[in-house]
Each structure stands twice: as structure tokens, then as C-alpha cells.
Motif scaffolding. Sequence first.
Motif, PDB file in Angstrom:
ATOM      1  N   LEU A  31       7.719  -6.982 -19.455  1.00  0.00           N
ATOM      2  CA  LEU A  31       8.249  -6.019 -18.888  1.00  0.00           C
ATOM      3  C   LEU A  31       8.965  -6.942 -17.636  1.00  0.00           C
ATOM      4  O   LEU A  31       7.845  -8.129 -16.883  1.00  0.00           O
ATOM      5  N   HIS A  32      10.038  -6.606 -17.192  1.00  0.00           N
ATOM      6  CA  HIS A  32      10.856  -7.685 -16.836  1.00  0.00           C
ATOM      7  C   HIS A  32      10.022  -8.136 -14.999  1.00  0.00           C
ATOM      8  O   HIS A  32       9.467  -7.322 -14.937  1.00  0.00           O
ATOM      9  N   CYS A  33      10.295  -9.591 -14.937  1.00  0.00           N
ATOM     10  CA  CYS A  33      10.235  -9.843 -13.198  1.00  0.00           C
ATOM     11  C   CYS A  33      10.880  -9.096 -12.146  1.00  0.00           C
ATOM     12  O   CYS A  33      10.074  -9.041 -11.598  1.00  0.00           O
ATOM     13  N   ASP A  34      11.912  -8.953 -12.578  1.00  0.00           N
ATOM     14  CA  ASP A  34      12.624  -8.435 -11.355  1.00  0.00           C
ATOM     15  C   ASP A  34      12.021  -6.773 -11.864  1.00  0.00           C
ATOM     16  O   ASP A  34      12.191  -5.772  -9.953  1.00  0.00           O
ATOM     17  N   LEU A  35      11.368  -6.019 -12.390  1.00  0.00           N
ATOM     18  CA  LEU A  35      10.913  -4.463 -11.815  1.00  0.00           C
ATOM     19  C   LEU A  35       9.715  -4.847 -11.476  1.00  0.00           C
ATOM     20  O   LEU A  35       9.047  -3.632 -11.374  1.00  0.00           O
ATOM     21  N   VAL A  36       8.931  -5.608 -11.446  1.00  0.00           N
ATOM     22  CA  VAL A  36       7.243  -5.533 -11.070  1.00  0.00           C
ATOM     23  C   VAL A  36       7.062  -5.066  -9.717  1.00  0.00           C
ATOM     24  O   VAL A  36       7.736  -5.938  -8.579  1.00  0.00           O
ATOM     25  N   GLY A  37       6.282  -4.968  -9.095  1.00  0.00           N
ATOM     26  CA  GLY A  37       6.143  -4.349  -8.253  1.00  0.00           C
ATOM     27  C   GLY A  37       4.891  -4.539  -7.492  1.00  0.00           C
ATOM     28  O   GLY A  37       4.284  -3.444  -8.492  1.00  0.00           O
ATOM     29  N   LEU A  38       3.995  -4.451  -6.605  1.00  0.00           N
ATOM     30  CA  LEU A  38       3.045  -4.106  -6.435  1.00  0.00           C
ATOM     31  C   LEU A  38       3.308  -2.795  -4.758  1.00  0.00           C
ATOM     32  O   LEU A  38       3.781  -3.296  -3.697  1.00  0.00           O
ATOM     33  N   ASP A  39       2.494  -2.042  -4.958  1.00  0.00           N
ATOM     34  CA  ASP A  39       2.741  -0.699  -3.621  1.00  0.00           C
ATOM     35  C   ASP A  39       1.280  -0.786  -3.092  1.00  0.00           C
ATOM     36  O   ASP A  39       0.270  -0.677  -4.048  1.00  0.00           O
ATOM     37  N   ILE A  40       0.995  -0.202  -1.337  1.00  0.00           N
ATOM     38  CA  ILE A  40      -0.547   0.030  -1.343  1.00  0.00           C
ATOM     39  C   ILE A  40      -0.375   0.856  -0.551  1.00  0.00           C
ATOM     40  O   ILE A  40       0.181   0.668  -0.119  1.00  0.00           O
ATOM     41  N   GLN A  41      -1.147   2.548  -0.471  1.00  0.00           N
ATOM     42  CA  GLN A  41      -1.555   2.960  -0.078  1.00  0.00           C
ATOM     43  C   GLN A  41      -2.525   3.578   0.450  1.00  0.00           C
ATOM     44  O   GLN A  41      -3.672   2.639  -0.424  1.00  0.00           O
ATOM     45  N   ASP A  42      -3.236   3.690   1.336  1.00  0.00           N
ATOM     46  CA  ASP A  42      -4.531   4.385   1.560  1.00  0.00           C
ATOM     47  C   ASP A  42      -4.894   5.348   2.682  1.00  0.00           C
ATOM     48  O   ASP A  42      -3.632   6.275   2.918  1.00  0.00           O
ATOM     49  N   GLU A  43      -5.977   5.691   3.655  1.00  0.00           N
ATOM     50  CA  GLU A  43      -6.226   7.259   3.580  1.00  0.00           C
ATOM     51  C   GLU A  43      -5.800   7.411   5.720  1.00  0.00           C
ATOM     52  O   GLU A  43      -6.053   7.578   6.275  1.00  0.00           O
ATOM     53  N   MET A  44      -5.802   5.752   6.135  1.00  0.00           N
ATOM     54  CA  MET A  44      -5.214   5.183   7.155  1.00  0.00           C
ATOM     55  C   MET A  44      -3.167   5.609   7.325  1.00  0.00           C
ATOM     56  O   MET A  44      -3.091   5.395   8.500  1.00  0.00           O
ATOM     57  N   GLY A  45      -2.921   6.061   6.194  1.00  0.00           N
ATOM     58  CA  GLY A  45      -1.412   5.877   6.727  1.00  0.00           C
ATOM     59  C   GLY A  45      -1.025   4.795   5.900  1.00  0.00           C
ATOM     60  O   GLY A  45       0.671   4.981   6.390  1.00  0.00           O
ATOM     61  N   ARG A  46      -1.127   4.327   5.773  1.00  0.00           N
ATOM     62  CA  ARG A  46      -0.151   2.519   5.113  1.00  0.00           C
ATOM     63  C   ARG A  46       0.122   3.242   3.506  1.00  0.00           C
ATOM     64  O   ARG A  46      -1.351   3.989   2.700  1.00  0.00           O
ATOM     65  N   HIS A  47       1.177   3.131   3.872  1.00  0.00           N
ATOM     66  CA  HIS A  47       2.208   3.805   2.543  1.00  0.00           C
ATOM     67  C   HIS A  47       3.550   1.612   2.335  1.00  0.00           C
ATOM     68  O   HIS A  47       3.814   1.953   3.161  1.00  0.00           O
ATOM     69  N   GLU A  48       2.804   0.572   1.809  1.00  0.00           N
ATOM     70  CA  GLU A  48       3.757  -0.364   1.657  1.00  0.00           C
ATOM     71  C   GLU A  48       4.449  -0.292   0.405  1.00  0.00           C
ATOM     72  O   GLU A  48       3.615  -0.279  -0.933  1.00  0.00           O
TER      73      GLU A  48
END
Length: 290
Positions: A80-97
Motif C-alpha cells: 500500500l503506497h504511503c500516499d494512501l496510508v493514514g491514521l484515524d482516531i475516535q472515541d466515546e468522548m466525541g473525538r474523531h480525527e
Amino acid sequence: MPFDVRRFDIYRKVPKDLTQPTYTGAFISILCCVFILFLFLSELTGFIATEIVNELYVDDPDKDSGGKIDVSLNISLPNLHCDLVGLDIQDEMGRHEVGHIDNSMKIPLNQGDGCRFEGEFTINKVPGNFHVSTHSATAQPQNPDMTHTIHKLAFGEKLQVHKVQGAFNALGGANKLSSNPLASHDYILKIVPTVYEDLSGKQRFSYQYTVANKEYVAYSHTGRIIPAIWFRYDLSPITVKYTERRQPLYRFITTICAIVGGTFTVAGIIDSCIFTASEAWKKIQIGKMS
């Protein structure tokens, strides 16, 4: 009659001309001294060395963390090419990154066809997830290949104590290169707070975790869902505490006294029995000769 303090002497002395040395007594005495020396050195080694005592209790040990946990992730996706790779974060406190980039690095692999993602970030002390995916890419690939190898996933401060065998990097070395390229991967983590306290009383806070995983191809009414590598976590209310301890000096002295006194007492009993038996045998032999 003047008072004589010597009457309180419980260690009465026997004149040397009333004692009789024997070969058996000498042999037992040598063995006794060797045995005492061996036990003394063993106890001395145990006294110098530290031991690790663990305990369990219900509490949040790191109250000064602001409700945050540091996370360190190192994962390779060779297809998988680096341009496509990403990290997403979310939790029950409403964080959605989506597409977290702070303190992260992407290293191309396989002449640019693959990618190694290394990142450090924080999560809240509430149930949630973080996942490696193509969600942050400007254009979604048709068939993203999510085969991967996890080099490291650790929470909290790094502990390097050889006497503590814990699951601080339970997913380190996980290899999914032979799995279905279009499959999503779910890693369900149970994070256990861990405290290590050294002899000086300094505490270090880390986290162990248990893991269960599943692999699946997800579909919806619109078709196949874009695969991702999910790390779903929850925190355990139980805290594990490791404490360094050293044997107290008074216990070491008591043990040494017990070793010396007990060994000499037992050796004296054995020597007395052997001497009495040998004297009785001599009398029997003299009686037969007469």
C-alpha cells in the motif's frame, strides 16, 4: 561470701585435657563449615539482589496524566503506497480525527509500493479505536491491500525490567502478510494499567494489554466496504503494580544466626551419636576378646 557473677555463665567451658579429638569429628566439622559457607553465600546473594512483588488493586494510578495515554505504533503495509496510508482516531468522548499526522512518519517500502507507518499519539482513557486506513487519502483506491506486519504497539512509558515479563507489546511481530488483501482486521484490546516502583520509590506508569483479533470482508447495501486495520480498545479497572524490594537487614542476620546455630547443633548431635556408637562397639569387641 563475695558475689561471683560467673555463676550466670550458661556457656560453661570444658578443659582441653578433658576433650578427645576424633577423625569422625574432624570430618563432620569440615562438612559443617562447608555447608555453613554455602548457605551463607546463598543468603548473601538473596540479600543483595532485589525481588519483584506484584499486586492488584482497583484504581487509576496515573492521575496526573490528564486522562491521556501515550501510544506508540509501528506497522508495515508492503503493498500500500504511503500516499494512501493514514491514521484515524475516535472515541466515546466525541473525538474523531481523520489523517492524524503529528509525531508520525511514513517510510516507503518495496521501491515505493509499500509503506511503513511510525507514529506516536495520545488517546483518551475511554473506550474507542484508532485504525490504519485509506480514509484520509484524496482519492480512494479500488482494491487497497491491507496485508501488514505489526512491529510495535505499546501504551504508556517504556519499561525495560528483565524480571518483569508482561504483555507490553503483545502485538509485536504479528504477521498478516498471507491474509486476504481485501479483508479488514479487528484487534480488540483490553488495556491494563501497570505501575513499576523501584527501590527509591520512583514510579513509572505503563500499560499491558491482551488482544483478540478477527479478519473479515465487510459489505453494505452499496457494496464492499473499504478495508482497514482496526485497534479497538477498552480499559481494565484493575491495576497491576510491580514493586522492587530488598530483604531487610534484620531478617538476613536472623537467617544467618539460624543457619550457623542449627548446623552446629545438628552436627554436634550426629557426632555425639557416632562417637557413642563407636565406643559401645569397642566395649563389645573387648568383651568378646576377654
